[in-house]
Scaffold this active site. Structure first.
Site, PDB file in Angstrom:
ATOM      1  N   PHE A 142       0.740  -1.118   0.007  1.00 42.85           N
ATOM      2  CA  PHE A 142       0.027  -0.083   0.064  1.00 42.85           C
ATOM      3  C   PHE A 142       0.765   1.182   0.062  1.00 42.85           C
ATOM      4  O   PHE A 142       1.828   1.508   0.942  1.00 42.85           O
ATOM      5  CB  PHE A 142      -0.947  -0.045   1.182  1.00 42.85           C
ATOM      6  CG  PHE A 142      -1.853   1.244   0.940  1.00 42.85           C
ATOM      7  CD1 PHE A 142      -3.083   1.359   0.269  1.00 42.85           C
ATOM      8  CD2 PHE A 142      -1.359   2.329   1.685  1.00 42.85           C
ATOM      9  CE1 PHE A 142      -3.616   2.504   0.057  1.00 42.85           C
ATOM     10  CE2 PHE A 142      -2.207   3.676   1.600  1.00 42.85           C
ATOM     11  CZ  PHE A 142      -3.459   3.451   0.704  1.00 42.85           C
ATOM     12  N   ASP A 227       9.238   2.962   2.142  1.00 36.44           N
ATOM     13  CA  ASP A 227       8.016   3.873   2.558  1.00 36.44           C
ATOM     14  C   ASP A 227       7.713   3.639   3.844  1.00 36.44           C
ATOM     15  O   ASP A 227       7.034   2.734   4.515  1.00 36.44           O
ATOM     16  CB  ASP A 227       6.726   3.302   1.826  1.00 36.44           C
ATOM     17  CG  ASP A 227       5.458   4.214   1.826  1.00 36.44           C
ATOM     18  OD1 ASP A 227       5.410   4.925   3.036  1.00 36.44           O
ATOM     19  OD2 ASP A 227       4.604   3.890   1.381  1.00 36.44           O
ATOM     20  N   LYS A 256       1.966  11.356   7.170  1.00 32.72           N
ATOM     21  CA  LYS A 256       1.287  10.838   8.127  1.00 32.72           C
ATOM     22  C   LYS A 256       1.678  11.917   9.720  1.00 32.72           C
ATOM     23  O   LYS A 256       1.518  12.923   9.739  1.00 32.72           O
ATOM     24  CB  LYS A 256       1.215   9.443   8.559  1.00 32.72           C
ATOM     25  CG  LYS A 256       0.554   8.905   7.303  1.00 32.72           C
ATOM     26  CD  LYS A 256      -0.348   7.719   7.841  1.00 32.72           C
ATOM     27  CE  LYS A 256      -1.164   7.313   6.520  1.00 32.72           C
ATOM     28  NZ  LYS A 256      -1.055   6.090   5.699  1.00 32.72           N
TER      29      LYS A 256
HETATM   30  C1  LIG Z   1      -1.105   6.203   4.344  1.00 35.34           C
HETATM   31  C2  LIG Z   1      -0.009   5.801   3.553  1.00 35.34           C
HETATM   32  C3  LIG Z   1       0.342   6.300   2.284  1.00 35.34           C
HETATM   33  C4  LIG Z   1      -0.421   7.288   1.675  1.00 35.34           C
HETATM   34  O1  LIG Z   1      -0.402   8.515   2.381  1.00 35.34           O
HETATM   35  P1  LIG Z   1      -1.853   9.452   1.803  1.00 35.34           P
HETATM   36  O2  LIG Z   1      -1.300  10.745   3.089  1.00 35.34           O
HETATM   37  O3  LIG Z   1      -3.046   8.960   2.002  1.00 35.34           O
HETATM   38  O4  LIG Z   1      -1.732   9.815   0.539  1.00 35.34           O
HETATM   39  C5  LIG Z   1       1.480   5.687   1.577  1.00 35.34           C
HETATM   40  N1  LIG Z   1       2.147   4.604   2.020  1.00 35.34           N
HETATM   41  C6  LIG Z   1       1.653   4.013   3.208  1.00 35.34           C
HETATM   42  C7  LIG Z   1       2.630   3.079   3.918  1.00 35.34           C
HETATM   43  C8  LIG Z   1       0.728   4.505   4.031  1.00 35.34           C
HETATM   44  O5  LIG Z   1       0.360   4.106   5.114  1.00 35.34           O
END
Ligand SMILES: *Cc1c(COP(=O)(O)O)cnc(C)c1O
Length: 400
Positions: A142, A227, A256
């Protein structure tokens, strides 16, 4: 009061696209690990906006920094410098151990930035022929919701109906270093991976996986891009989840909790060799790196360090996990996680349990049908975890 909540839900359903399936709770206010609905009922927030609220709701120091900046200057665009951009980027680099950072807003934008950076490096530094660069990703990843990112998702809900997919991505199983080794060819510029797959249900790779990944990437001149949008900034009990493996990625993506939940702030940090390739006009964002974001980001990072939130996540994560493991219920298939990123996998669908938990004053959300993720703000205390564990056992007892 119940009537009021129902009306507000109906309003959002009537006027909003149905791209989410929220629990039927309408929140009005938040403080620390708690949120309150319009009727004044209090809930534990065990989702923390997917780990954007590591510092807790409305952390006073972050709110104060935002208030101080509001009314001064909020947005300059990058056509001009602003007084807080340099200090914020310096802080991101100090904490990640990288040379440079590029600020964006949402997580998905930062992932897109990392993809562009890796491709650019592939052409300019690795000598990959024009338009041939490939990036390896993992199954069940994700990384966000843009067309390019969903194009390499393995979740039909994410990609179906949104094609054609952007070419240049190759999927391999997560946690399998041999698969990475086998997938690498001369035109691979990067490996984009989550240290722990949060959305896929808190999937933890086998011990030693990332050391092997690091070694394979270095040997084949492939950029390792972590990520850490969900796993970073203290969530798993270290500042970054890859710190557990004692390795450093070539690029790290943050989002985040970089704002403590007050504002969308994201960034990519990497070496001068990679991020130094961007020249004026090759990438940008109107709001990326704006002074309000920088003020909030500096305060959010400061809180993580000064309040030792990674350490708290480590200590209380172990305590919470042991407490969940001690709940004897045959429908609990597995409790897994690291720090305060915990998943309880059930043998049955998890949504009805989340609804019982909500009625009992604890908000958690199912991920991929069978797993409930428990990821409270990192400011949680031991006594609060005891209360939460009591609610969870009672909810399981009621769950038929
Ligand atoms: C939430 C998330 C994203 C995307 O972030 P957004 O601010 O919603 O675009 C990408 N990678 C990971 C691992 C995430 O948990």
């Amino acid at each position: 009061m119940k009537d009021k909540a129902e009306k507000l839900i109906a309003l959002a359903e009537r006027y909003g696209a149905h791209n989410y399936h929220p629990l039927p709770v309408v929140l009005e206010r938040g403080k620390g690990v708690f949120v309150w609905d319009a009727a004044g009922k209090r809930y534990f927030d065990m989702l923390s906006a997917y780990s954007a609220l590591n510092q807790g709701h409305n952390h006073p120091k972050i709110v104060a920094a935002a208030k101080k900046q509001l009314g001064r200057i909020s947005l300059t665009s990058r056509a001009f410098h602003n007084v807080l951009l340099g200090p914020f980027l310096q802080r991101v680099c100090e904490l990640t151990g990288q040379d440079m950072a590029l600020p964006m807003n949402s997580g998905a934008e930062a992932v897109e930035t990392a993809i562009k950076a890796m491709r650019l490096w592939g052409y300019r530094k690795k000598g990959i022929p024009k338009n041939k660069a490939r990036i390896i990703v993992c199954e069940q990843n994700f990384h966000g919701r843009t067309t390019t990112i969903v194009g390499f998702s393995s979740d039909p809900d994410s990609y179906d109906g949104f094609g054609p997919a952007t070419p240049g991505f190759l999927k391999i199983p997560f946690g399998n270093a041999a698969a990475l080794q086998a997938a690498i060819t001369a035109d691979v510029c990067g490996f984009l991976v989550e240290p722990i797959q949060g959305e896929a249900g808190v999937n933890i790779p086998p011990a030693g996986y990332f050391q092997k990944v690091r070694e394979i990437c270095s040997r084949h001149k492939v950029l390792l891009c972590a990520d850490e949008i969900q796993t970073g900034l203290g969530r798993t009990g270290k500042f970054f989840a890859l710190d557990h493996e004692k390795i450093k990625p070539d690029l790290v993506i943050l989002g985040k909790a970089l704002s403590g939940g007050l504002y969308p702030i994201s960034a990519v940090a990497s070496s001068k060799e990679v991020l130094g390739l961007f020249k004026p006009g090759t990438h940008g964002s109107t709001f990326g790196g704006n002074p309000l974001a920088c003020a909030i980001g500096l305060a959010a990072l400061d809180v993580l360090v000064k309040e030792k939130l990674p350490e708290n996540a480590d200590k209380l994560g172990r305590y919470f996990k042991a407490g969940l493991e001690a709940i004897a219920d045959p429908r609990i298939k597995e409790v897994r996680g690291r720090g305060l990123l915990l998943g309880v996998e059930l043998t049955v669908k998890a949504r009805p349990l989340c609804e019982i938990l909500m009625r009992k004053g604890l908000l958690a959300k199912e991920t991929h049908d069978h797993t409930v993720r428990f990821a409270p703000p990192l400011v949680i205390t031991k006594a609060q975890i005891d209360q939460a564990l009591r609610i969870i056992s009672e909810a399981l007892a009621e769950f038929k």
